[in-house]
Write an enzyme that holds these catalytic residues in place. Structure first.
Site, PDB file in Angstrom:
ATOM      1  N   GLY A   1      10.897  68.662  68.887  1.00 16.02           N
ATOM      2  CA  GLY A   1       9.771  68.949  69.781  1.00 16.02           C
ATOM      3  C   GLY A   1       9.948  68.093  71.030  1.00 16.02           C
ATOM      4  O   GLY A   1      10.264  66.891  70.928  1.00 16.02           O
ATOM      5  N   ALA A   2       9.737  68.716  72.201  1.00 16.96           N
ATOM      6  CA  ALA A   2      10.117  68.065  73.461  1.00 16.96           C
ATOM      7  C   ALA A   2       9.435  66.710  73.683  1.00 16.96           C
ATOM      8  O   ALA A   2      10.089  65.740  74.083  1.00 16.96           O
ATOM      9  CB  ALA A   2       9.803  69.017  74.615  1.00 16.96           C
ATOM     10  N   ALA A   3       8.139  66.620  73.430  1.00 17.67           N
ATOM     11  CA  ALA A   3       7.428  65.365  73.698  1.00 17.67           C
ATOM     12  C   ALA A   3       7.861  64.278  72.713  1.00 17.67           C
ATOM     13  O   ALA A   3       8.055  63.111  73.094  1.00 17.67           O
ATOM     14  CB  ALA A   3       5.919  65.595  73.612  1.00 17.67           C
TER      15      ALA A   3
ATOM     16  N   ARG B   1      20.578  67.164  72.271  1.00 19.14           N
ATOM     17  CA  ARG B   1      20.050  68.532  72.384  1.00 19.14           C
ATOM     18  C   ARG B   1      19.942  68.878  73.872  1.00 19.14           C
ATOM     19  O   ARG B   1      19.362  68.106  74.640  1.00 19.14           O
ATOM     20  CB  ARG B   1      18.683  68.657  71.678  1.00 19.14           C
TER      21      ARG B   1
ATOM     22  N   CYS C   1       6.078  78.337  66.779  1.00 19.29           N
ATOM     23  CA  CYS C   1       6.746  77.040  66.626  1.00 19.29           C
ATOM     24  C   CYS C   1       5.712  75.923  66.388  1.00 19.29           C
ATOM     25  O   CYS C   1       4.603  76.182  65.899  1.00 19.29           O
ATOM     26  CB  CYS C   1       7.653  76.733  67.820  1.00 19.29           C
TER      27      CYS C   1
ATOM     28  N   ASP D   1       9.859  73.688  76.249  1.00 15.65           N
ATOM     29  CA  ASP D   1      10.936  72.688  76.270  1.00 15.65           C
ATOM     30  C   ASP D   1      11.362  72.411  77.700  1.00 15.65           C
ATOM     31  O   ASP D   1      11.857  71.327  78.009  1.00 15.65           O
ATOM     32  CB  ASP D   1      12.121  73.153  75.435  1.00 15.65           C
TER      33      ASP D   1
ATOM     34  N   ASN E   1      11.215  78.078  75.790  1.00 15.17           N
ATOM     35  CA  ASN E   1      10.584  77.570  74.566  1.00 15.17           C
ATOM     36  C   ASN E   1      11.280  78.206  73.369  1.00 15.17           C
ATOM     37  O   ASN E   1      12.203  79.021  73.515  1.00 15.17           O
ATOM     38  CB  ASN E   1       9.082  77.895  74.577  1.00 15.17           C
TER      39      ASN E   1
HETATM   40  C1  RUB Z   1      10.275  72.959  69.587  1.00 16.96           C
HETATM   41  C2  RUB Z   1       9.571  73.839  70.574  1.00 16.96           C
HETATM   42  C3  RUB Z   1       8.237  73.369  71.079  1.00 16.96           C
HETATM   43  C4  RUB Z   1       8.445  72.544  72.363  1.00 16.96           C
HETATM   44  C5  RUB Z   1       7.159  71.850  72.814  1.00 16.96           C
HETATM   45  O1  RUB Z   1      11.598  73.374  69.327  1.00 16.96           O
HETATM   46  O2  RUB Z   1      10.076  74.852  71.023  1.00 16.96           O
HETATM   47  O3  RUB Z   1       7.409  74.447  71.394  1.00 16.96           O
HETATM   48  O4  RUB Z   1       9.439  71.561  72.166  1.00 16.96           O
HETATM   49  O5  RUB Z   1       6.782  70.877  71.866  1.00 16.96           O
HETATM   50  P1  RUB Z   1      12.460  72.531  68.245  1.00 16.96           P
HETATM   51  P2  RUB Z   1       5.830  69.652  72.305  1.00 16.96           P
HETATM   52  O6  RUB Z   1      11.726  72.575  66.960  1.00 16.96           O
HETATM   53  O7  RUB Z   1      13.788  73.253  68.217  1.00 16.96           O
HETATM   54  O8  RUB Z   1      12.614  71.124  68.799  1.00 16.96           O
HETATM   55  O9  RUB Z   1       4.613  70.270  72.884  1.00 16.96           O
HETATM   56  O10 RUB Z   1       5.566  68.885  71.028  1.00 16.96           O
HETATM   57  O11 RUB Z   1       6.584  68.852  73.328  1.00 16.96           O
END
Ligand code: RUB
Length: 317
Positions: A23-25, A65, A130, A199, A209
Site C-alpha cells: 500500500g502506497a502510504a 516496487r 484493494c 499508487d 491503482n
Molecule cells: C495497493 C493499492 C492501494 C494504493 C493506495 O496495491 O493499489 O490502493 O497503494 O493505498 P498493493 P494507500 O497491495 O499492490 O501494494 O491509500 O494505503 O496508500
C-alpha cells in the site's frame, strides 16, 4: 549490494518486495523509518561516507516496487534534509526529516479523511477495490461523524487485499458484503460511491491503482455511480509533469497459478500486471489533504508542490 546498507534496511526492502509491507502510504512510512535506522546505526566516520551510505540505503529501498510514487517521494523528502557539515549533524538531520515525514503522512491522511467524509451521506453504500488506508480514513471520518455507511468490498485477486479492507471496515462497525471482482457490475446499482486509492496520480489526472480499478471505474460510470479517488498529495507523480510515464509493475505469475497447474492446463502464457491506469474522464474527484480536485486540475497542485524539480538524491554524484 552495498555492505554498508544496514540489515534492517534490507529486511524492510525485502518486506516491501514480498508485500508483507504494502500500500502506497504504508510503503512511504516504512522507507522513511528505514532511512532513519540507517542514519542512527551508521558508523561512517566522515560526512561523505555517511551521505554515500544513505544513498545506498535509498537505492536498496527504491528498487523494490516501481509503481507507488510515494516511495521515491518519501526518499526525496528525507534525503533533502541532509545539510549539516558533520556526521553527527547529518544523523540528526535524517532523524528529524524522517520524523517530520511520518508525522506529515499521518496528519495528511487524517485531513484527507475529513474531506472525503464530506462526500459521504448518512445511509450511503460504498464499493471498494484493494486496500487503501486513504480510503479507509474517509470512511472512518464519516463513521465518526455519526453516518451509517455500508460497504461492498471486492476481494481483489490475485492477492485478496479486499480481505484486509473487509476486516478493517468491520472493526469500524461498517456492515460489509464481500464479492468476487467479476460481480462488481451486478452490484453497482446498489452503490452510492466507488472509493479507490492511488499508487500514483499523473499530471493529466490519470489514476494508477490496483489492477481492476479502471474496469471498475468504466462500469461505475456506466451505472452512474460516482468514482472518488482518495490520494494524499504524496501520490502525485512529479515525473509526469515532464512527460515521464508511470511504470506498471509486473509481478510473479505464481501469484495467479502455480507451475504444476499451469502445465496441466496446456502451459498458457500467464501475465500478472499489478496496476492499471484509469483515465481522468472516469474519475469524479481526487480527494487530498489539500481539498478535493477534479482530476483535470490536479496539475495545478502538482506544479505548486513539485515546482522545485524531481532530482534523484539517491544517485551517485
Ligand atoms: C495497493 C493499492 C492501494 C494504493 C493506495 O496495491 O493499489 O490502493 O497503494 O493505498 P498493493 P494507500 O497491495 O499492490 O501494494 O491509500 O494505503 O496508500
Amino acid at each position: 549490494m552495498d555492505e554498508h546498507v544496514h540489515p534492517e534496511v534490507r529486511r524492510i526492502a525485502a518486506d516491501i518486495d514480498t508485500m508483507e509491507v504494502r500500500g502506497a502510504a504504508t510503503i512511504a512510512d516504512a522507507v522513511a523509518r528505514a532511512l532513519r535506522t540507517q542514519a542512527e546505526e551508521s558508523d561512517a566516520d566522515d560526512p561523505e561516507a555517511f551521505r554515500a551510505e544513505l544513498r545506498a540505503a535509498a537505492r536498496t529501498l527504491h528498487g523494490t516496487r516501481p509503481t507507488a510514487v510515494s516511495l521515491p517521494n518519501a526518499l526525496r523528502y528525507v534525503l533533502r534534509g541532509m545539510s549539516s557539515p558533520t556526521v553527527e549533524g547529518l544523523r540528526q538531520d535524517i532523524v528529524q526529516s524522517a520524523d517530520d515525514f511520518c508525522q506529515r503522512l499521518d496528519r495528511a491522511q487524517a485531513d484527507l479523511g475529513r474531506v472525503g467524509a464530506n462526500r459521504l451521506r448518512d445511509g450511503d453504500v460504498i464499493m471498494t477495490h484493494c486496500h487503501s488506508t486513504d480510503v479507509l480514513a474517509c470512511v472512518e471520518a464519516a463513521v465518526e461523524q455519526g453516518k451509517h455507511i455500508e460497504a461492498i468490498v471486492k476481494e481483489t485477486r490475485p492477492r485478496n487485499q479486499g480481505h484486509i479492507t473487509a476486516e478493517e471496515l468491520a472493526d469500524m462497525g461498517v456492515p460489509v458484503t464481500l464479492i468476487v471482482d467479476s460481480a462488481a457490475r451486478r452490484y453497482l446499482n446498489d452503490v452510492n460511491h466507488v472509493l479507490v486509492g492511488a499508487d500514483a496520480v499523473a499530471a493529466d489526472g490519470s489514476v494508477i491503482n490496483k489492477i481492476g480499478t479502471s474496469g471498475l471505474a468504466v462500469n461505475a460510470r456506466d451505472r452512474g455511480a460516482p468514482i472518488m479517488v482518495a490520494s494524499q498529495t504524496l501520490k502525485l507523480h512529479p515525473g509526469t509533469l515532464t512527460g515521464h510515464t508511470v511504470d506498471i509493475e509486473m509481478r510473479d505469475t505464481e501469484e495467479i497459478i502455480d507451475e504444476k497447474r499451469r502445465e496441466e492446463i496446456g502451459s498458457p502464457k500467464v501475465v500478472n500486471p499489478a496496476f492499471d491506469v484509469t483515465p481522468p474522464r472516469y474519475v469524479d474527484a481526487i480527494v487530498t489533504e489539500r481539498g478535493q480536485f477534479p482530476p483535470e486540475s490536479i496539475v495545478t497542485l502538482m506544479r505548486e508542490l513539485f515546482g522545485e524539480g524531481t532530482e534523484e538524491p539517491w544517485a551517485e554524484p
